[in-house]
Design a protein around this motif. Sequence first.
Motif, mmCIF file in Angstrom:
data_model
loop_
_atom_site.group_PDB
_atom_site.id
_atom_site.type_symbol
_atom_site.label_atom_id
_atom_site.label_comp_id
_atom_site.label_asym_id
_atom_site.label_seq_id
_atom_site.Cartn_x
_atom_site.Cartn_y
_atom_site.Cartn_z
ATOM 1 N N PRO A 20 0.813 -1.224 0.000
ATOM 2 C CA PRO A 20 0.000 0.000 0.000
ATOM 3 C C PRO A 20 0.844 1.271 0.000
ATOM 4 N N LYS A 21 2.004 1.234 0.648
ATOM 5 C CA LYS A 21 2.866 2.418 0.659
ATOM 6 C C LYS A 21 3.364 2.736 -0.753
ATOM 7 N N LEU A 22 3.686 1.681 -1.511
ATOM 8 C CA LEU A 22 4.124 1.875 -2.899
ATOM 9 C C LEU A 22 2.974 2.420 -3.751
ATOM 10 N N GLN A 23 1.759 1.991 -3.479
ATOM 11 C CA GLN A 23 0.599 2.513 -4.199
ATOM 12 C C GLN A 23 0.426 4.005 -3.948
ATOM 13 N N GLU A 24 0.614 4.422 -2.688
ATOM 14 C CA GLU A 24 0.515 5.848 -2.354
ATOM 15 C C GLU A 24 1.604 6.651 -3.059
ATOM 16 N N GLU A 25 2.814 6.100 -3.092
ATOM 17 C CA GLU A 25 3.909 6.802 -3.777
ATOM 18 C C GLU A 25 3.608 6.975 -5.251
ATOM 19 N N PHE A 26 2.990 5.959 -5.886
ATOM 20 C CA PHE A 26 2.648 6.072 -7.301
ATOM 21 C C PHE A 26 1.511 7.059 -7.527
ATOM 22 N N LYS A 27 0.602 7.189 -6.559
ATOM 23 C CA LYS A 27 -0.471 8.177 -6.702
ATOM 24 C C LYS A 27 0.075 9.591 -6.591
ATOM 25 N N GLU A 28 1.053 9.805 -5.700
ATOM 26 C CA GLU A 28 1.614 11.143 -5.509
ATOM 27 C C GLU A 28 2.522 11.552 -6.662
ATOM 28 N N ASP A 29 3.505 10.715 -6.963
ATOM 29 C CA ASP A 29 4.462 11.041 -8.028
ATOM 30 C C ASP A 29 4.927 9.736 -8.684
ATOM 31 N N PRO A 30 4.285 9.347 -9.791
ATOM 32 C CA PRO A 30 4.612 8.062 -10.404
ATOM 33 C C PRO A 30 6.045 7.978 -10.938
ATOM 34 N N VAL A 31 6.583 9.079 -11.419
ATOM 35 C CA VAL A 31 7.944 9.059 -11.969
ATOM 36 C C VAL A 31 8.958 8.809 -10.863
ATOM 37 N N ARG A 32 8.823 9.514 -9.764
ATOM 38 C CA ARG A 32 9.755 9.345 -8.640
ATOM 39 C C ARG A 32 9.619 7.944 -8.042
ATOM 40 N N ALA A 33 8.385 7.439 -7.969
ATOM 41 C CA ALA A 33 8.165 6.096 -7.422
ATOM 42 C C ALA A 33 8.774 5.027 -8.334
ATOM 43 N N ALA A 34 8.655 5.231 -9.632
ATOM 44 C CA ALA A 34 9.241 4.266 -10.569
ATOM 45 C C ALA A 34 10.766 4.300 -10.504
ATOM 46 N N GLU A 35 11.329 5.485 -10.289
ATOM 47 C CA GLU A 35 12.784 5.583 -10.180
ATOM 48 C C GLU A 35 13.308 4.954 -8.895
ATOM 49 N N SER A 36 12.453 4.854 -7.885
ATOM 50 C CA SER A 36 12.887 4.261 -6.616
ATOM 51 C C SER A 36 12.871 2.737 -6.656
#
Length: 107
Positions: A20-36
Amino acid sequence: MKTTIDNTFDDFKTALNNNPKLQEEFKEDPVRAAESMVTTNPKDTDSWIYRIIVLALGLSVISIIAGLIVISVNKIPLEEQLVTIFTAIASGSIGALAGLLAPSPKK
């Protein structure tokens, strides 16, 4: 936080569905989440891949050399094309072994 996944899209979907934390990161900023996200490559983690390939190539070189020695000791007549084929297989195997066992340059 870095999320480690295998180098497949199915593993990416599984990680996204189960975290769920990864889902929240993708909702906020998908590019930054994908880079992480960090992907793993089986070549880097599975040493048996290299062991099997090196063993097969080494056995092919040794068997060709042993076969040619047996043929020459027993004075079995051989066609020139067959010797050329054996030479090509052995030299290709030696080149592949050299390429696999040489240290790779650092990124």
